[in-house]
Structures are given as structure tokens and as C-alpha cells.
Design a protein around this motif. Structure first.
Motif, PDB file in Angstrom:
ATOM      1  N   ILE A   1      11.573   4.268  11.510  1.00  0.00           N
ATOM      2  CA  ILE A   1      12.112   5.249  12.457  1.00  0.00           C
ATOM      3  C   ILE A   1      13.621   5.220  12.248  1.00  0.00           C
ATOM      4  O   ILE A   1      14.244   4.156  12.351  1.00  0.00           O
ATOM      5  N   VAL A   2      14.182   6.352  11.905  1.00  0.00           N
ATOM      6  CA  VAL A   2      15.629   6.446  11.710  1.00  0.00           C
ATOM      7  C   VAL A   2      16.182   7.421  12.738  1.00  0.00           C
ATOM      8  O   VAL A   2      15.651   8.527  12.900  1.00  0.00           O
ATOM      9  N   THR A   3      17.204   6.989  13.458  1.00  0.00           N
ATOM     10  CA  THR A   3      17.789   7.836  14.496  1.00  0.00           C
ATOM     11  C   THR A   3      19.227   8.191  14.150  1.00  0.00           C
ATOM     12  O   THR A   3      20.006   7.327  13.732  1.00  0.00           O
ATOM     13  N   ILE A   4      19.544   9.463  14.307  1.00  0.00           N
ATOM     14  CA  ILE A   4      20.912   9.942  14.125  1.00  0.00           C
ATOM     15  C   ILE A   4      21.487  10.219  15.503  1.00  0.00           C
ATOM     16  O   ILE A   4      20.899  10.983  16.277  1.00  0.00           O
ATOM     17  N   ILE A   5      22.610   9.579  15.813  1.00  0.00           N
ATOM     18  CA  ILE A   5      23.305   9.869  17.052  1.00  0.00           C
ATOM     19  C   ILE A   5      24.683  10.427  16.703  1.00  0.00           C
ATOM     20  O   ILE A   5      25.109  10.357  15.544  1.00  0.00           O
ATOM     21  N   GLY A   6      25.371  10.951  17.709  1.00  0.00           N
ATOM     22  CA  GLY A   6      26.704  11.477  17.459  1.00  0.00           C
ATOM     23  C   GLY A   6      27.056  12.494  18.506  1.00  0.00           C
ATOM     24  O   GLY A   6      26.185  12.980  19.220  1.00  0.00           O
ATOM     25  N   PRO A   7      28.355  12.819  18.599  1.00  0.00           N
ATOM     26  CA  PRO A   7      28.804  13.758  19.634  1.00  0.00           C
ATOM     27  C   PRO A   7      28.204  15.150  19.461  1.00  0.00           C
ATOM     28  O   PRO A   7      27.715  15.502  18.376  1.00  0.00           O
ATOM     29  N   ASN A   8      28.250  15.935  20.520  1.00  0.00           N
ATOM     30  CA  ASN A   8      27.830  17.330  20.472  1.00  0.00           C
ATOM     31  C   ASN A   8      28.580  18.071  19.384  1.00  0.00           C
ATOM     32  O   ASN A   8      29.793  17.916  19.261  1.00  0.00           O
ATOM     33  N   GLY A   9      27.870  18.853  18.612  1.00  0.00           N
ATOM     34  CA  GLY A   9      28.521  19.666  17.595  1.00  0.00           C
ATOM     35  C   GLY A   9      28.816  18.922  16.304  1.00  0.00           C
ATOM     36  O   GLY A   9      29.413  19.472  15.384  1.00  0.00           O
ATOM     37  N   ALA A  10      28.378  17.668  16.211  1.00  0.00           N
ATOM     38  CA  ALA A  10      28.660  16.860  15.009  1.00  0.00           C
ATOM     39  C   ALA A  10      27.917  17.371  13.781  1.00  0.00           C
ATOM     40  O   ALA A  10      28.293  17.091  12.649  1.00  0.00           O
ATOM     41  N   GLY A  11      26.805  18.117  14.021  1.00  0.00           N
ATOM     42  CA  GLY A  11      26.015  18.617  12.898  1.00  0.00           C
ATOM     43  C   GLY A  11      24.661  17.937  12.773  1.00  0.00           C
ATOM     44  O   GLY A  11      23.977  18.090  11.749  1.00  0.00           O
ATOM     45  N   LYS A  12      24.246  17.239  13.818  1.00  0.00           N
ATOM     46  CA  LYS A  12      22.974  16.497  13.770  1.00  0.00           C
ATOM     47  C   LYS A  12      21.782  17.439  13.567  1.00  0.00           C
ATOM     48  O   LYS A  12      20.936  17.215  12.699  1.00  0.00           O
ATOM     49  N   SER A  13      21.725  18.496  14.401  1.00  0.00           N
ATOM     50  CA  SER A  13      20.612  19.448  14.256  1.00  0.00           C
ATOM     51  C   SER A  13      20.685  20.148  12.905  1.00  0.00           C
ATOM     52  O   SER A  13      19.658  20.388  12.262  1.00  0.00           O
ATOM     53  N   THR A  14      21.897  20.464  12.476  1.00  0.00           N
ATOM     54  CA  THR A  14      22.067  21.114  11.171  1.00  0.00           C
ATOM     55  C   THR A  14      21.506  20.233  10.060  1.00  0.00           C
ATOM     56  O   THR A  14      20.801  20.723   9.165  1.00  0.00           O
TER      57      THR A  14
ATOM     58  N   ALA B   1      17.125   5.080  22.075  1.00  0.00           N
ATOM     59  CA  ALA B   1      16.537   5.514  20.807  1.00  0.00           C
ATOM     60  C   ALA B   1      16.790   4.476  19.710  1.00  0.00           C
ATOM     61  O   ALA B   1      15.889   4.132  18.946  1.00  0.00           O
ATOM     62  N   LEU B   2      18.020   3.961  19.645  1.00  0.00           N
ATOM     63  CA  LEU B   2      18.342   2.966  18.615  1.00  0.00           C
ATOM     64  C   LEU B   2      17.525   1.699  18.804  1.00  0.00           C
ATOM     65  O   LEU B   2      17.122   1.050  17.838  1.00  0.00           O
ATOM     66  N   ALA B   3      17.243   1.370  20.060  1.00  0.00           N
ATOM     67  CA  ALA B   3      16.490   0.145  20.346  1.00  0.00           C
ATOM     68  C   ALA B   3      15.095   0.182  19.722  1.00  0.00           C
ATOM     69  O   ALA B   3      14.555  -0.854  19.359  1.00  0.00           O
ATOM     70  N   ILE B   4      14.510   1.383  19.583  1.00  0.00           N
ATOM     71  CA  ILE B   4      13.168   1.467  18.980  1.00  0.00           C
ATOM     72  C   ILE B   4      13.229   1.869  17.497  1.00  0.00           C
ATOM     73  O   ILE B   4      12.195   2.098  16.877  1.00  0.00           O
ATOM     74  N   SER B   5      14.449   1.964  16.944  1.00  0.00           N
ATOM     75  CA  SER B   5      14.595   2.460  15.567  1.00  0.00           C
ATOM     76  C   SER B   5      14.783   1.331  14.567  1.00  0.00           C
ATOM     77  O   SER B   5      15.395   0.310  14.875  1.00  0.00           O
ATOM     78  N   THR B   6      14.262   1.543  13.363  1.00  0.00           N
ATOM     79  CA  THR B   6      14.514   0.602  12.281  1.00  0.00           C
ATOM     80  C   THR B   6      15.996   0.636  11.917  1.00  0.00           C
ATOM     81  O   THR B   6      16.641  -0.396  11.799  1.00  0.00           O
ATOM     82  N   ARG B   7      16.504   1.851  11.744  1.00  0.00           N
ATOM     83  CA  ARG B   7      17.915   2.027  11.390  1.00  0.00           C
ATOM     84  C   ARG B   7      18.477   3.231  12.120  1.00  0.00           C
ATOM     85  O   ARG B   7      17.732   4.091  12.588  1.00  0.00           O
ATOM     86  N   GLY B   8      19.799   3.258  12.182  1.00  0.00           N
ATOM     87  CA  GLY B   8      20.448   4.396  12.813  1.00  0.00           C
ATOM     88  C   GLY B   8      21.701   4.794  12.056  1.00  0.00           C
ATOM     89  O   GLY B   8      22.262   4.010  11.283  1.00  0.00           O
TER      90      GLY B   8
END
Ligand SMILES: Nc1ncnc2c1ncn2[C@@H]1O[C@H](COP(=O)(O)OP(=O)(O)O)[C@@H](O)[C@H]1O
Ligand SMILES: [Mg+2]
Length: 235
Positions: free
Chosen positions: A32-45, A198-205
Motif C-alpha cells: 500500500i503506497v500513500t501519497i500525501i501533500g498540500p492541496n493543489g500539489a498534483g496528487k490527483s493529477t 493513511a501512512l500508518a496502514i501503508s507500506t510506504r509513503g
């Protein structure tokens, strides 16, 4: 061999052509890989580039050793990538069963087997199979959206902010469902605002800032990283 690598991805929209600025991420089998980051960072993109919904202007996407950069979104679905968008991810005026049925695309035989599997895995959906999807609670809708994403029997599931708008309790239940799904062997790449949980359940982030990954690490390590907690918990 990595399951997925996205290397030096440049992508954007119209005049804003560099929303992603050589972003690179990877998913290993079973993660499970999680991407976090501020609004507008491009995560959804970035998820959309992986799904083939936004073209990469530069860089490449490799799935199980095969370059899929020029493959269409439908082609990527056939290759095993399934994307669950953050919004409008269910059809409210269709029943639960109909939502699952249309998510199998043309494969009606496989679809029937798959739907039975979904009802097995998520008894709540079986109990509500004839109900209109708009009558489901927020958490139930997200389970339906995830089950719809599973109807194509993916080898990689992409989830864009699955817990957005849910109560803390419903979010926790959904994280449990995501963990259980991953334990069946399905790799998951998700974007989340509930960063620490989310990071707590993720292999990497990864932390994505201004279209570029700025940090990467084991999920549980990032979850307790003071800098990340300061940025994402404001404390
Ligand atoms: N369809 C679009 N057309 C034009 N700009 C867009 C579109 N979608 C997103 N953007 C812009 O791209 C940037 C990154 O958006 P997004 O990937 O949704 O960020 P995040 O998911 O990290 O909040 C934002 O500045 C946003 O306004
Ligand atoms: Mg987003």
C-alpha cells in the motif's frame, strides 16, 4: 521487478503544462503506497497520469516491466490498472447491483462471478443490492466505489482520497477495509488527506509538494515524523 514505476513525469492542463515536475513514484508487489501533500500539489493529477486519463508530456509509466505510457485509459484498465476517483465515483440513480454491473464493462460473464465475489466480500452491498446508490451512507458509497473498481479484477488499485468527507469512525472503517483488501495480495496506490492514519496502514509513503516528491519513506516512519506531523496536523 517493481509492479509500477512512474519516472520523471511532467504533466498538466492547457497552459498550466507543468503541474507535475518530474515526479517519480513506484509501487512494489503487495504494497500500500500513500501519497500525501498540500492541496493543489498534483496528487490527483499523478493518479490520473498513472490511470491514463491525463497524458504525460515527459517521463514514462512502466507496469510489470511493460511501458504503458502511450496506452489509453481503457488500455490501462485492460492492463490491470483500476482508478477510483475522489468525486462522482458512483451513479446515484442506479441500484447497487447496476453500479457493479456497468463497472465490469463488456465482460458480462466475468462480471456476474465478480459481482458475487463483491457481495461475498462486502455483505452490506449484498443486503442493499436493489437499493439506489444515492441512499447509501458516505462510508457505504466508498465501499461501493471501491467494489466497482474491483469489478475489472485489477492488479493495481488507485484510490483518490477514499475517506474524504467521512466521519472519523467511517474513515477508520474504510481504512480497515482497504487493509483487508490489500491483505488479499492487491497492491494499492492511494492519495489521502488523513495523512497520519493513511501512512500508518501503508507500506510506504510519498510527500508530494508542488508537483515533485519531496520525501519518501516507510509509512509508519512517516506517520510519526515530527516534520510531517507539523505540516499535516498543524501541531
Ligand atoms: N482539469 C483541470 N484543468 C486545469 N487545471 C487543473 C485541472 N485539474 C487540476 N488542475 C490544477 O492542477 C493543480 C493540481 O491539481 P490536483 O492534481 O487536483 O492537486 P491535488 O490533488 O494535490 O489537490 C491545481 O493547481 C489545479 O487547480
Ligand atoms: Mg486531489
Amino acid at each position: 521487478m517493481s509492479l509500477l514505476t512512474a519516472e520523471n513525469i511532467v504533466a498538466g492542463y492547457g497552459a498550466a503544462e507543468r503541474i507535475l515536475k518530474e515526479a517519480s513514484i513506484r509501487v512494489e508487489p503487495g504494497e500500500i503506497v500513500t501519497i500525501i501533500g498540500p492541496n493543489g500539489a498534483g496528487k490527483s493529477t499523478l493518479l490520473k497520469v498513472v490511470a491514463g486519463l491525463v497524458p504525460a508530456r515527459e517521463g514514462k509509466i512502466v507496469l510489470e516491466g511493460r511501458d504503458v505510457t502511450s496506452e489509453s485509459a481503457v488500455g490501462r484498465t485492460k492492463s490491470g490498472i483500476s482508478f477510483v476517483p475522489q468525486e462522482r465515483n458512483i451513479f446515484g440513480s442506479l441500484s447497487v447491483a447496476e453500479n457493479l454491473e456497468i463497472s465490469a464493462y463488456q465482460d458480462s460473464t466475468g462480471g456476474k462471478t465478480r459481482m458475487a465475489e463483491m457481495f461475498d466480500r462486502y455483505p452490506m452491498l449484498a443486503g442493499k443490492r436493489g437499493d439506489l446508490a444515492r441512499t447509501l451512507s458516505g462510508g457505504q458509497r466508498q465501499i461501493l466505489a471501491m467494489a466497482m473498481g474491483l469489478m475489472t479484477a485489477p492488479t493495481l488499485l488507485l484510490l483518490d482520497e477514499p475517506t474524504a468527507g467521512l466521519s472519523p469512525r467511517a474513515a477508520e472503517e474504510l481504512f480497515d477495509a482497504i487493509t483487508a483488501l490489500n491483505q488479499t495480495g492487491l497492491p494499492i496506490l492511494m492519495v489521502e488527506q488523513h495523512a497520519v492514519e493513511a501512512l500508518a496502514i501503508s507500506t510506504r509513503g510519498y510527500v508530494l509538494v508542488s508537483g515533485k516528491e519531496s520525501a519518501e519513506g516507510a509509512g509508519p516512519d512517516l506517520a510519526v515524523d515530527p516534520e510531517i506531523r507539523r505540516l499535516f496536523l498543524g501541531g
